[in-house]
Design a protein around this motif. Structure first.
Motif, mmCIF file in Angstrom:
data_model
loop_
_atom_site.group_PDB
_atom_site.id
_atom_site.type_symbol
_atom_site.label_atom_id
_atom_site.label_comp_id
_atom_site.label_asym_id
_atom_site.label_seq_id
_atom_site.Cartn_x
_atom_site.Cartn_y
_atom_site.Cartn_z
ATOM 1 N N SER A 29 0.825 -1.198 0.000
ATOM 2 C CA SER A 29 0.000 0.000 0.000
ATOM 3 C C SER A 29 0.871 1.264 0.000
ATOM 4 O O SER A 29 0.591 2.219 -0.727
ATOM 5 C CB SER A 29 -0.923 -0.012 1.225
ATOM 6 N N ARG A 30 1.931 1.244 0.800
ATOM 7 C CA ARG A 30 2.843 2.392 0.857
ATOM 8 C C ARG A 30 3.471 2.635 -0.523
ATOM 9 O O ARG A 30 3.517 3.757 -1.005
ATOM 10 C CB ARG A 30 3.921 2.156 1.904
ATOM 11 N N SER A 31 3.924 1.568 -1.167
ATOM 12 C CA SER A 31 4.548 1.702 -2.490
ATOM 13 C C SER A 31 3.577 2.258 -3.511
ATOM 14 O O SER A 31 3.939 3.118 -4.323
ATOM 15 C CB SER A 31 5.065 0.348 -2.978
ATOM 16 N N ARG A 32 2.358 1.765 -3.498
ATOM 17 C CA ARG A 32 1.359 2.258 -4.465
ATOM 18 C C ARG A 32 1.056 3.728 -4.242
ATOM 19 O O ARG A 32 0.931 4.491 -5.198
ATOM 20 C CB ARG A 32 0.087 1.428 -4.380
ATOM 21 N N LYS A 33 0.921 4.120 -2.991
ATOM 22 C CA LYS A 33 0.655 5.529 -2.693
ATOM 23 C C LYS A 33 1.829 6.403 -3.135
ATOM 24 O O LYS A 33 1.641 7.473 -3.711
ATOM 25 C CB LYS A 33 0.366 5.722 -1.209
ATOM 26 N N LEU A 34 3.046 5.947 -2.858
ATOM 27 C CA LEU A 34 4.224 6.701 -3.276
ATOM 28 C C LEU A 34 4.288 6.801 -4.796
ATOM 29 O O LEU A 34 4.517 7.883 -5.346
ATOM 30 C CB LEU A 34 5.499 6.031 -2.748
ATOM 31 N N PHE A 35 4.086 5.674 -5.478
ATOM 32 C CA PHE A 35 4.128 5.654 -6.937
ATOM 33 C C PHE A 35 3.093 6.610 -7.515
ATOM 34 O O PHE A 35 3.418 7.466 -8.355
ATOM 35 C CB PHE A 35 3.889 4.231 -7.453
ATOM 36 N N ASP A 36 1.857 6.482 -7.077
ATOM 37 C CA ASP A 36 0.782 7.335 -7.607
ATOM 38 C C ASP A 36 1.074 8.813 -7.375
ATOM 39 O O ASP A 36 0.897 9.642 -8.273
ATOM 40 C CB ASP A 36 -0.558 6.962 -6.973
ATOM 41 N N HIS A 37 1.519 9.146 -6.182
ATOM 42 C CA HIS A 37 1.816 10.536 -5.847
ATOM 43 C C HIS A 37 2.918 11.096 -6.755
ATOM 44 O O HIS A 37 2.788 12.189 -7.306
ATOM 45 C CB HIS A 37 2.236 10.641 -4.376
ATOM 46 N N ALA A 51 13.365 4.020 -8.445
ATOM 47 C CA ALA A 51 13.665 4.633 -7.154
ATOM 48 C C ALA A 51 13.040 3.836 -6.010
ATOM 49 O O ALA A 51 13.660 3.667 -4.949
ATOM 50 C CB ALA A 51 13.172 6.088 -7.128
ATOM 51 N N LEU A 52 11.819 3.346 -6.206
ATOM 52 C CA LEU A 52 11.175 2.528 -5.173
ATOM 53 C C LEU A 52 11.949 1.239 -4.945
ATOM 54 O O LEU A 52 12.181 0.833 -3.805
ATOM 55 C CB LEU A 52 9.728 2.219 -5.551
ATOM 56 N N ARG A 53 12.368 0.594 -6.019
ATOM 57 C CA ARG A 53 13.155 -0.646 -5.896
ATOM 58 C C ARG A 53 14.471 -0.383 -5.174
ATOM 59 O O ARG A 53 14.911 -1.177 -4.358
ATOM 60 C CB ARG A 53 13.432 -1.232 -7.263
ATOM 61 N N GLU A 54 15.085 0.746 -5.507
ATOM 62 C CA GLU A 54 16.362 1.112 -4.881
ATOM 63 C C GLU A 54 16.194 1.251 -3.362
ATOM 64 O O GLU A 54 17.094 0.917 -2.603
ATOM 65 C CB GLU A 54 16.854 2.429 -5.484
ATOM 66 N N LYS A 55 15.032 1.718 -2.944
ATOM 67 C CA LYS A 55 14.741 1.882 -1.514
ATOM 68 C C LYS A 55 14.222 0.591 -0.890
ATOM 69 O O LYS A 55 13.953 0.547 0.303
ATOM 70 C CB LYS A 55 13.706 2.996 -1.298
ATOM 71 N N GLY A 56 14.019 -0.452 -1.701
ATOM 72 C CA GLY A 56 13.571 -1.731 -1.172
ATOM 73 C C GLY A 56 12.068 -1.893 -1.103
ATOM 74 O O GLY A 56 11.574 -2.832 -0.488
ATOM 75 N N ASP A 57 11.331 -0.995 -1.731
ATOM 76 C CA ASP A 57 9.866 -1.096 -1.732
ATOM 77 C C ASP A 57 9.409 -1.940 -2.908
ATOM 78 O O ASP A 57 9.957 -1.861 -4.005
ATOM 79 C CB ASP A 57 9.233 0.300 -1.839
ATOM 80 N N THR A 59 7.141 -3.129 -6.097
ATOM 81 C CA THR A 59 6.402 -2.419 -7.139
ATOM 82 C C THR A 59 5.485 -3.420 -7.829
ATOM 83 O O THR A 59 5.633 -4.630 -7.658
ATOM 84 C CB THR A 59 7.357 -1.800 -8.194
ATOM 85 N N ASP A 60 4.541 -2.931 -8.612
ATOM 86 C CA ASP A 60 3.621 -3.819 -9.325
ATOM 87 C C ASP A 60 4.370 -4.772 -10.234
ATOM 88 O O ASP A 60 3.934 -5.887 -10.465
ATOM 89 C CB ASP A 60 2.615 -3.016 -10.138
#
Length: 64
Positions: A29-37, A51-57, A59-60
């Motif tokens: 949920s956190r990743s999706r919210k970050l991605f959408d924003h 960037a999300l992957r780099e932070k360890g989150d 992704t779809d």
């Protein structure tokens, strides 16, 4: 140099939004919210995923 600026702005925006999100969110949920924003803010979707992957989150694209 433009790519480096964009990457730095993306990382700064990601960290700012991450701090603003509620603590109880699941990682997905956190990743999706970050991605959408970040995409709504005009960042390239591929760059946001990286960037999300780099932070360890997750992704779809990671099969979530």
């Amino acid at each position: 140099m433009g790519g480096e600026d964009e990457s730095a702005r993306l990382k700064a925006a990601l960290e700012k939004k991450r701090r603003a999100l509620p603590a109880g969110l699941t990682p997905v949920s956190r990743s999706r919210k970050l991605f959408d924003h970040l995409v709504r803010r005009g960042f390239d979707p591929g760059a946001v995923r990286d960037a999300l992957r780099e932070k360890g989150d997750p992704t779809d694209d990671d099969g979530i």
